[in-house]
Design an enzyme around this catalytic site. Structure first.
Site, short mmCIF file in Angstrom:
data_model
loop_
_atom_site.label_atom_id
_atom_site.label_comp_id
_atom_site.label_asym_id
_atom_site.label_seq_id
_atom_site.Cartn_x
_atom_site.Cartn_y
_atom_site.Cartn_z
N GLY A 16 0.79 -1.22 0.00
CA GLY A 16 0.00 0.00 0.00
C GLY A 16 0.82 1.27 0.00
O GLY A 16 0.36 2.31 -0.46
N PHE A 17 2.05 1.19 0.52
CA PHE A 17 2.89 2.39 0.56
C PHE A 17 3.67 2.56 -0.73
O PHE A 17 3.59 3.61 -1.37
CB PHE A 17 3.85 2.33 1.75
CG PHE A 17 4.44 3.66 2.11
CD1 PHE A 17 4.00 4.33 3.24
CD2 PHE A 17 5.42 4.26 1.34
CE1 PHE A 17 4.52 5.57 3.58
CE2 PHE A 17 5.94 5.50 1.65
CZ PHE A 17 5.49 6.16 2.78
N ASP A 18 4.41 1.54 -1.11
CA ASP A 18 5.23 1.61 -2.33
C ASP A 18 4.54 0.80 -3.42
O ASP A 18 4.95 -0.30 -3.78
CB ASP A 18 6.63 1.08 -2.05
CG ASP A 18 7.63 1.43 -3.14
OD1 ASP A 18 7.22 2.04 -4.15
OD2 ASP A 18 8.82 1.09 -2.99
N ASN B 90 -8.65 4.73 4.33
CA ASN B 90 -8.33 4.93 2.92
C ASN B 90 -9.35 4.25 2.01
O ASN B 90 -9.93 3.23 2.36
CB ASN B 90 -6.91 4.44 2.61
CG ASN B 90 -6.88 3.01 2.10
OD1 ASN B 90 -7.08 2.75 0.91
ND2 ASN B 90 -6.64 2.06 3.01
N ARG B 91 -9.53 4.85 0.87
CA ARG B 91 -10.29 4.22 -0.22
C ARG B 91 -9.53 4.49 -1.52
O ARG B 91 -10.09 5.00 -2.50
CB ARG B 91 -11.73 4.73 -0.27
CG ARG B 91 -11.89 6.25 -0.31
CD ARG B 91 -13.35 6.63 -0.58
NE ARG B 91 -13.54 8.07 -0.48
CZ ARG B 91 -13.79 8.73 0.64
NH1 ARG B 91 -13.88 8.06 1.80
NH2 ARG B 91 -13.95 10.04 0.64
N ASN C 243 -4.30 -10.51 -3.41
CA ASN C 243 -5.14 -9.61 -2.62
C ASN C 243 -6.58 -9.70 -3.12
O ASN C 243 -6.90 -9.21 -4.20
CB ASN C 243 -4.62 -8.18 -2.74
CG ASN C 243 -5.33 -7.21 -1.81
OD1 ASN C 243 -6.35 -7.54 -1.20
ND2 ASN C 243 -4.80 -6.00 -1.69
N SER D 209 -9.25 -6.17 -0.24
CA SER D 209 -9.40 -4.71 -0.13
C SER D 209 -10.87 -4.35 -0.24
O SER D 209 -11.58 -4.86 -1.11
CB SER D 209 -8.61 -4.00 -1.23
OG SER D 209 -8.96 -2.63 -1.28
N LYS E 76 -4.14 -12.87 0.98
CA LYS E 76 -4.41 -11.89 2.03
C LYS E 76 -5.91 -11.80 2.28
O LYS E 76 -6.69 -11.63 1.34
CB LYS E 76 -3.86 -10.52 1.63
CG LYS E 76 -3.93 -9.48 2.75
CD LYS E 76 -3.15 -8.23 2.38
CE LYS E 76 -3.08 -7.25 3.54
NZ LYS E 76 -2.23 -6.08 3.22
N THR F 105 -7.39 -4.13 5.77
CA THR F 105 -8.12 -3.11 6.51
C THR F 105 -9.54 -3.56 6.82
O THR F 105 -10.06 -4.48 6.19
CB THR F 105 -8.19 -1.80 5.71
OG1 THR F 105 -8.81 -2.06 4.44
CG2 THR F 105 -6.79 -1.24 5.47
#
Length: 359
Positions: free
Chosen positions: A69-71, A117-118, A176, A179, A212, A242
């Site tokens: 999610g960050f990079d 976050n969305r 994933n 989400s 995940k 999340t």
């Protein structure tokens, strides 16, 4: 108040996505500066042999990694080990580039040490990420988190395309399907939908494959996914993503409601993420590697996850609130507990049930 706390107060004066861009830019600069990278790595990273372990055939120098999610585009890939992480997970990556959801789409809940976050899988696509992976100079462990494009009507084809392209360039892949920010994605966690996706990813690569899951799954659905993962001989499960739950927050409900839809990460996930981990460990034992993520803010919480069955840990939101000191503190705390219990390595602590010792 630490220097980072003071800096955080100033950063919080800017919009969250702007701050993310500034931090990402700084890390991308570090990524390009190899000599600085090496100095940082020696000064910041916790080098302790008791933290090293081999998991699904991959050598991890330390258990705490950067969560996906960050990079998203693997643009700072050579910097994560330098600032102390034992590994980093890139993504989520989709076959084609996509802009994600409209802004604003990232919100802070400082009273809860949480983020809402969305984002919607905003990324530059698998081809760009593949180029960035090929160009990396470090040999730090890198995982790739893969998803489907928002407009795609063939999820299986999307996961096949991305795993075929990126599997050979990663140390592990994470499917994933959890989400909450891509319409219909979480429906793919149902076993009848999930099976063909996991089967095609497994066939597309020899790289270890994990899945995940969301914290909002029922216990029965968690068991079903765990059983499927064992049946298909996946490498492991990442738990959890999340949450869409808004219960137990310190932030006023009216303020959270104004933020709108999205998944919450950070401290509010602590209890549920731990519950899911314990259930998974009871269900699968050592048949799967368990990666715990969600609400790991302190060394004591990290130790609890390890002894409850997690071989690896991840974080994103605690990194935002705690900075480099959080990474270093987690690793030093785990190493100290391993030694305090008379163990030789972290592998002996996984699933041991050993309690935290006050030192």
């Amino acid at each position: 108040m630490t220097l980072y706390d003071r800096a955080l107060k100033l950063m919080f004066l800017l919009p969250p996505e702007r701050i993310h861009g500034i931090i990402s830019g700084a890390l991308q600069t570090l990524h390009l500066a190899t000599p600085v990278n090496r100095v940082m790595e020696k000064a910041v990273r916790v080098h302790d042999p008791v933290l090293r372990q081999t998991v699904f055939g991959v050598d991890f120098p330390a258990p705490l990694g950067l969560a996906a999610g960050f990079d998203k585009n693997a643009e700072a890939i050579d910097s994560w080990g330098a600032i102390g992480f034992g590994y980093a997970e890139m993504g989520t990556v989709t076959p084609k580039s996509q802009p994600g959801n409209p802004t604003p789409r990232l919100f802070r809940l400082p009273e809860d040490k949480a983020i809402l976050n969305r984002m919607g899988f905003n990324n530059k696509g698998a081809l760009v990420v593949a180029d960035n992976l090929r160009a990396r100079r470090s040999r730090d462990v890198v995982g790739i988190n893969i998803g489907k494009n928002k407009t795609s009507e063939d999820a299986v084809a999307d996961y096949r395309a991305t795993s075929t392209l990126l599997g050979q360039l990663a140390d592990y892949l994470v499917v994933n399907v959890s989400s909450p920010n891509t319409p219909g994605l979480r429906d793919l966690q149902a076993v009848e939908e999930l099976r063909p996706i996991l089967e095609v990813v497994k066939k597309s690569t020899t790289t270890p494959v994990l899945v995940k899951i969301a914290p909002d799954l029922s216990d029965e659905d968690i068991d079903a996914v765990a059983d499927l993962a064992v049946e298909l001989e996946l490498a492991g499960i990442v738990a959890t993503n999340t949450t869409i739950s808004r219960s137990g927050l310190k932030t006023p409900a009216s303020k959270v409601e104004k933020m709108g839809a999205g998944g919450i990460s950070g401290a509010p996930l602590e209890n549920r993420s731990l519950e899911v981990l314990k259930r998974l460990h009871e269900r699968v034992g050592d048949k799967l590697v368990l990666v715990s993520v969600g609400g790991i803010s302190t060394p004591e919480q990290a130790w609890e996850r390890i002894t409850a069955g997690a071989s690896l840990l991840q974080g994103y939101t605690p990194f935002i609130y705690g900075g480099l000191g959080w990474i270093r503190g987690i690793h030093r705390g785990i190493a100290a507990q391993i030694k305090a219990h008379g163990l030789d390595s972290i592998e002996q602590a996984v699933g041991s049930g050993l309690e935290w010792k006050a030192l």
